[in-house]
Design a protein around this motif. Sequence first.
Motif: not given
Length: 163
Positions: A21-32, A65-77, A90-94
């Motif tokens: 969807f549009g410019f909705s993408w985020r690239l991880s800091p490690d570029l992977f 499954p749904g549109i989050p209000s924001f999303y991104n990577f942690h700095p360590n990717s 806000a949620q963070i992966t474990l």
Amino acid sequence: LWQVNADGSQPVQVGDLSQIFGFSWRLSPDLFHLLYLRKNDLNQDPVFDLYLAGFDGTEEQLIYPGIPSFYNFHPNSQKLIFSKDYMDSAQITLADGTFAPLTDTGFARTVKWVSNDTFLFFNNDSSGWQLRRQTIGNPSEVLVDLKTNSPIWPEIDLSGGLE
């Protein structure tokens, strides 16, 4: 999705992310990896879901499954952060792939990382917006109390550095 040398030479298509969807993408800091919204297969509300894939579009997996209000990577990717909606924590992966609350306030907006374990965020409670700082696993502290309940949330600009 294209991979191109810095001078623009030798463009090579490495993947097809035409469903993003549009410019909705985020690239991880490690570029992977890419984190992005993609139209769901069911054409139901919400129409878009949050996905994670390799930078070339392979190994796509549904994150939310749904549109989050924001999303991104942690700095360590290695971790993702997102908020399910504008009023949710806000949620963070474990390490096991599950999610846990990122903040101790039950709400976070505009998360900006200061280091691998410390971040700034806006919290909105009955007194209004507050700029807070928190280190993962510790309580947050109020840095600035804006004392406004404006429906427009503020943004954090760290371009001038953090003092």
